[in-house]
Design a protein around this motif. Structure first.
Motif, PDB file in Angstrom:
ATOM      1  N   ALA A   1      40.660 -58.323  17.449  1.00 54.46           N
ATOM      2  CA  ALA A   1      40.603 -57.761  16.336  1.00 54.46           C
ATOM      3  C   ALA A   1      39.927 -58.544  15.401  1.00 54.46           C
ATOM      4  O   ALA A   1      39.601 -58.141  14.287  1.00 54.46           O
ATOM      5  N   LEU A   2      40.023 -59.716  15.334  1.00 58.36           N
ATOM      6  CA  LEU A   2      39.491 -60.728  14.626  1.00 58.36           C
ATOM      7  C   LEU A   2      38.042 -61.221  14.952  1.00 58.36           C
ATOM      8  O   LEU A   2      37.657 -62.306  14.593  1.00 58.36           O
ATOM      9  N   ALA A   3      37.605 -60.825  16.034  1.00 57.77           N
ATOM     10  CA  ALA A   3      36.416 -61.208  16.443  1.00 57.77           C
ATOM     11  C   ALA A   3      35.197 -61.510  15.483  1.00 57.77           C
ATOM     12  O   ALA A   3      34.558 -62.203  15.481  1.00 57.77           O
ATOM     13  N   ASP A   4      35.135 -60.457  14.549  1.00 57.36           N
ATOM     14  CA  ASP A   4      33.902 -60.551  13.688  1.00 57.36           C
ATOM     15  C   ASP A   4      34.331 -61.243  12.250  1.00 57.36           C
ATOM     16  O   ASP A   4      33.493 -61.055  11.502  1.00 57.36           O
ATOM     17  N   TRP A   5      35.668 -61.774  12.337  1.00 53.42           N
ATOM     18  CA  TRP A   5      35.926 -62.533  11.291  1.00 53.42           C
ATOM     19  C   TRP A   5      35.650 -64.146  11.630  1.00 53.42           C
ATOM     20  O   TRP A   5      36.113 -64.699  12.726  1.00 53.42           O
ATOM     21  N   ASP A   6      34.947 -64.946  10.939  1.00 56.03           N
ATOM     22  CA  ASP A   6      34.478 -66.181  10.991  1.00 56.03           C
ATOM     23  C   ASP A   6      35.210 -67.279  11.087  1.00 56.03           C
ATOM     24  O   ASP A   6      35.086 -68.165  10.043  1.00 56.03           O
ATOM     25  N   GLY A   7      36.180 -67.329  11.795  1.00 60.60           N
ATOM     26  CA  GLY A   7      37.223 -68.373  11.619  1.00 60.60           C
ATOM     27  C   GLY A   7      38.017 -68.555  12.768  1.00 60.60           C
ATOM     28  O   GLY A   7      38.179 -67.628  13.657  1.00 60.60           O
ATOM     29  N   PRO A   8      38.583 -69.774  13.293  1.00 57.27           N
ATOM     30  CA  PRO A   8      39.573 -69.974  14.409  1.00 57.27           C
ATOM     31  C   PRO A   8      40.698 -69.231  14.072  1.00 57.27           C
ATOM     32  O   PRO A   8      41.448 -69.184  12.892  1.00 57.27           O
TER      33      PRO A   8
ATOM     34  N   GLY B   1      42.970 -68.367   1.709  1.00 53.41           N
ATOM     35  CA  GLY B   1      41.721 -67.741   1.404  1.00 53.41           C
ATOM     36  C   GLY B   1      41.196 -66.641   2.227  1.00 53.41           C
ATOM     37  O   GLY B   1      40.690 -65.580   1.634  1.00 53.41           O
ATOM     38  N   ALA B   2      41.709 -66.661   3.490  1.00 55.22           N
ATOM     39  CA  ALA B   2      41.119 -65.668   4.354  1.00 55.22           C
ATOM     40  C   ALA B   2      41.976 -64.362   4.798  1.00 55.22           C
ATOM     41  O   ALA B   2      41.955 -63.452   5.459  1.00 55.22           O
ATOM     42  N   MET B   3      43.450 -64.570   3.889  1.00 58.59           N
ATOM     43  CA  MET B   3      44.528 -63.648   4.275  1.00 58.59           C
ATOM     44  C   MET B   3      44.073 -62.392   4.121  1.00 58.59           C
ATOM     45  O   MET B   3      44.376 -61.528   5.043  1.00 58.59           O
ATOM     46  N   ALA B   4      43.231 -61.907   3.097  1.00 58.62           N
ATOM     47  CA  ALA B   4      42.922 -60.502   2.717  1.00 58.62           C
ATOM     48  C   ALA B   4      42.071 -59.956   4.029  1.00 58.62           C
ATOM     49  O   ALA B   4      42.353 -58.918   4.622  1.00 58.62           O
ATOM     50  N   ASP B   5      41.227 -61.007   4.349  1.00 59.37           N
ATOM     51  CA  ASP B   5      40.222 -60.475   5.364  1.00 59.37           C
ATOM     52  C   ASP B   5      41.015 -60.105   6.696  1.00 59.37           C
ATOM     53  O   ASP B   5      40.718 -59.361   7.466  1.00 59.37           O
ATOM     54  N   VAL B   6      41.762 -61.030   7.012  1.00 55.94           N
ATOM     55  CA  VAL B   6      42.650 -61.015   8.387  1.00 55.94           C
ATOM     56  C   VAL B   6      43.485 -59.880   8.229  1.00 55.94           C
ATOM     57  O   VAL B   6      43.439 -58.846   9.164  1.00 55.94           O
ATOM     58  N   GLU B   7      44.142 -59.506   7.055  1.00 50.41           N
ATOM     59  CA  GLU B   7      44.977 -58.486   6.953  1.00 50.41           C
ATOM     60  C   GLU B   7      44.194 -57.091   7.125  1.00 50.41           C
ATOM     61  O   GLU B   7      44.758 -56.525   8.218  1.00 50.41           O
ATOM     62  N   GLN B   8      42.999 -57.070   6.500  1.00 50.65           N
ATOM     63  CA  GLN B   8      42.491 -55.950   6.633  1.00 50.65           C
ATOM     64  C   GLN B   8      42.009 -55.599   8.115  1.00 50.65           C
ATOM     65  O   GLN B   8      42.086 -54.375   8.590  1.00 50.65           O
ATOM     66  N   ARG B   9      41.617 -56.617   8.857  1.00 53.71           N
ATOM     67  CA  ARG B   9      41.125 -56.316  10.028  1.00 53.71           C
ATOM     68  C   ARG B   9      42.425 -56.002  11.058  1.00 53.71           C
ATOM     69  O   ARG B   9      41.915 -55.229  12.209  1.00 53.71           O
ATOM     70  N   LEU B  10      43.300 -56.450  10.884  1.00 52.48           N
ATOM     71  CA  LEU B  10      44.517 -56.441  11.763  1.00 52.48           C
ATOM     72  C   LEU B  10      44.919 -54.803  11.550  1.00 52.48           C
ATOM     73  O   LEU B  10      45.148 -54.182  12.318  1.00 52.48           O
ATOM     74  N   ILE B  11      44.988 -54.391  10.456  1.00 50.20           N
ATOM     75  CA  ILE B  11      45.493 -53.001  10.052  1.00 50.20           C
ATOM     76  C   ILE B  11      44.424 -52.112  10.623  1.00 50.20           C
ATOM     77  O   ILE B  11      44.902 -51.248  11.370  1.00 50.20           O
ATOM     78  N   ALA B  12      43.176 -52.425  10.592  1.00 50.25           N
ATOM     79  CA  ALA B  12      41.994 -51.504  11.210  1.00 50.25           C
ATOM     80  C   ALA B  12      42.396 -51.491  12.605  1.00 50.25           C
ATOM     81  O   ALA B  12      42.086 -50.377  13.181  1.00 50.25           O
ATOM     82  N   ALA B  13      43.028 -52.589  13.272  1.00 50.24           N
ATOM     83  CA  ALA B  13      43.050 -52.548  14.804  1.00 50.24           C
ATOM     84  C   ALA B  13      44.567 -51.934  15.043  1.00 50.24           C
ATOM     85  O   ALA B  13      45.010 -52.224  16.454  1.00 50.24           O
ATOM     86  N   GLY B  14      45.305 -51.497  14.084  1.00 51.83           N
ATOM     87  CA  GLY B  14      46.612 -50.761  14.605  1.00 51.83           C
ATOM     88  C   GLY B  14      47.816 -51.514  14.262  1.00 51.83           C
ATOM     89  O   GLY B  14      48.953 -50.834  14.432  1.00 51.83           O
TER      90      GLY B  14
END
Lengths: 287, 330
Positions: free
Chosen positions: B81-88, B120-133
């Motif tokens: 789900a976080l593959a296109d987010w650039d972080g570990p 700082g990445a919480m919003a990005d991560v949250e959005q991607r997890l929600i998109a993934a279900g």
């Protein structure tokens, strides 16, 4: 705990402890014909605890828990202590048993072959199994059927039969009084009376058999028999199993085999007598 | 006391040879209550045990395998789900131990998936997890706001198909706690397991486990947490650990965790303080049926857990709000 008893039912050994004496005495009397195993290593511990320290004495109220428990379990009156103990044991099986695929179903055996009956609470599967158990079949259980993951056989879990409301009168007519437990009036499920299975059910509680017929009984309505397709049977049995998901691939394999090999019918019936006739007829016709 | 039996069996597996039926029952009930049954089954093995226990061990091992399989799959899904987010994605706790093949993960019960990402990445991560279900569990606006303002993690998310929970952390203690661990340093020192999934450094693992156990919460599940710490300590460089703990502001907690782990699972030679002894009494509060004993002491630790999390005025406000919403302490 202060009062306790260790009992074997089918393949499982339960250690039931209680803050009060009465539920244990009642268990001891109703389970007198079962293996009572003081000091044995139990598969599960069940605890009947006061909901709060005060409620041990004052309007005693039981919280049912054990190795496996539900935080939101409803408290029960001490007058229903026997039911609480039964529910505690069922809870352990439903949440903790992993040695078979557990089907929420009743089962009876004849000539080494097993009839499995599943359905919602109130469908009549439990009453029907109890009745068959008094009429030449061996009762294997009214609540859980244990599907062996390797052999595909059904194994018994012949705990006390829990008769509810109108089923009490039906069975009381067939069964000698000493095999009936006390009437527990006004429980969450109405009136309940326990029935001790016949001695053959208890003596042979380790003997399994090959499943030969699956029925979805439904009490009420006109008599009707319909075949049920494999896909539907599979879906309904996954819902009727408490450990299907937990068993993973082994559960899937056992269940697919069962579904592919065991013919299934839904039966609607207006009375117990008709249900028994329909069951005997389907049993005679099978393959 | 059955918890003492459990500790003894984990420390010295051969000690179970002396158990009778009642002893085994007490041990098994305690191990289940403390969610250490899988660990115990693997540690003791089939050798010195009676037949009924062997069957229970087999169940526990199978259950632990399932836990691991399920946890690794969730980690894999989160990574996807976080593959296109650039972080570990830094795995925490049970999933991390299982993924990295650590001793602490052997037979371990693993609940939710816990991950650590930069704040700082919480919003990005949250959005991607929600998109993934993944979906919100807490619908209550107060709870949601409380998490976002004061906690070290997002409100828990649950996956709509798999029914599994993920906790997304940006640090390891609530923001209201007195200690302020350096989450950026933890992220920077994390070590890769796969391309995307990371685990904390050996020293930070101990810091996290000790902070979680001793600076937060009421010690529920403490014997398991302490077993983790006991196992994790074997991989940590003790001098580095001390420096690291000081940097995170939790040196007293880490040192206490070391003493407690030594007292229960190690040599038993560490000198204990009075406070250590009180914590040990709480950790061992189980009766022979797996039930909770020492209720007063347990309650005291429960109250303390709130005290640790919030300054008094804030705690009063929080309890009042919760009370109005009908929440009553268990």
């Amino acid at each position: 705990m202060k009062h306790h008893i260790t009992i074997g039912i089918g393949p499982a050994v339960f250690r039931v402890g209680s803050a009060w004496r009465d539920p244990i005495d009642r268990l001891a009397s109703l389970y007198a014909a079962y293996p009572v195993l003081p000091g044995a290593i139990a598969d599960f511990s069940v605890r009947l605890e006061p909901v709060s320290p005060l409620r041990r004495w004052l309007r005693p109220s039981i919280f049912i828990t054990g190795d496996h428990g539900l935080a939101e379990a409803a408290p029960m009156s001490l007058a229903h202590g026997l039911l609480a103990a039964e529910m505690g044991m069922n809870l352990q099986m439903a949440l903790g048993w992993r040695r078979h695929l557990l089907l929420h179903a009743s089962s009876v055996e004849k000539d080494g072959r097993v009839l499995v009956m599943t359905g919602e609470s109130g469908s009549g599967k439990s009453t029907l199994a109890a009745q068959l158990g008094e009429r030449g079949w061996r009762l294997m259980g009214d609540e859980f059927a244990l599907l062996d993951l390797e052999s595909g056989w059904i194994f018994p879990f012949p705990r006390l039969v829990s008769l509810k409301n109108s089923a009490i009168g039906v069975l009381a007519a067939d069964v000698p009084e000493q095999r009936m437990g006390p009437l527990l009036a006004g429980t969450a499920k109405g009136d309940i009376r326990h029935l001790v299975p016949r001695s053959t059910a208890i003596d042979r509680m380790e003997a399994g058999g090959q499943p030969a017929l699956l029925l979805f009984p439904r009490f009420g309505g006109d008599a009707d028999i319909r075949p049920v397709g494999q896909a539907e049977v599979f879906m309904r049995l996954t819902q009727a199993s408490t450990n299907y998901v937990a068993l993973g691939e082994a559960g899937f394999r056992a269940l697919t085999r069962f579904v592919q090999n065991v013919p299934a019918h839904a039966i609607d019936f207006p009375s117990g007598e008709q249900a028994i006739a329909m069951v005997e007829q389907l049993w005679a016709e099978r393959a | 006391m059955s918890a003492a039996l459990l500790v003894q069996a984990l420390r010295q597996p051969a000690s179970v040879a002396a158990l009778d039926g009642a002893g085994w029952n007490a041990l098994i009930a305690a191990a289940r209550a403390e969610r250490l049954i899988g660990t115990l089954a693997l540690r003791i093995g089939d050798g010195p045990v009676p037949e009924p226990v062997r069957r229970i061990w087999a169940d526990a091992r199978r259950e632990a395998e399932r836990e691991t399989r399920q946890a690794l799959w969730e980690a894999d899904r989160a990574a996807a789900a976080l593959a296109d987010w650039d972080g570990p994605v830094v795995l925490l706790k049970g999933t991390a131990y299982a993924a990295a093949g650590l001793t602490a993960g052997e037979g371990r019960f693993i609940g939710d998936l816990d991950i650590l990402v930069p704040r700082g990445a919480m919003a990005d991560v949250e959005q991607r997890l929600i998109a993934a279900g993944w979906e919100w569990v807490k619908q209550d606006p107060y709870d949601d706001a409380y998490y976002r303002q004061w906690m070290h993690e997002l409100p828990p998310l649950i996956h709509r198909d798999r029914d599994r929970m993920i906790d997304v952390h940006h640090t390891i203690l609530p923001l209201t706690a007195r200690q302020k661990p350096d989450a950026d340093a933890m992220l920077a020192a994390a070590v890769p397991i796969t391309g995307k999934l990371y685990i904390l450094s050996p020293e930070d693992r101990v810091c996290h486990a000790a902070a979680h156990m001793l600076a937060d919460g009421d010690l529920a599940g403490g014997l398991r947490n302490l077993w983790d710490i006991h196992c994790l300590l074997a991989d940590a460089d003790l001098r580095k650990l001390d420096a690291r703990a000081r940097r995170h502001g939790i040196a007293p907690h880490v040192r206490q965790a070391q003493r407690l782990a030594d007292a229960l699972y190690g040599t038993g030679k560490a000198r204990l303080t009075l406070w250590d002894r009180i914590v040990l009494r709480r950790l061992l509060a189980r009766d022979g049926w797996g039930g909770e004993s020492r209720k007063l002491l347990r309650s005291a630790f429960y109250i303390r857990s709130h005290w640790l999390r919030m300054p008094p005025l804030m705690l009063a406000r929080h309890l009042l709000t919760k009370w109005r919403k009908g929440h009553r302490p268990g």
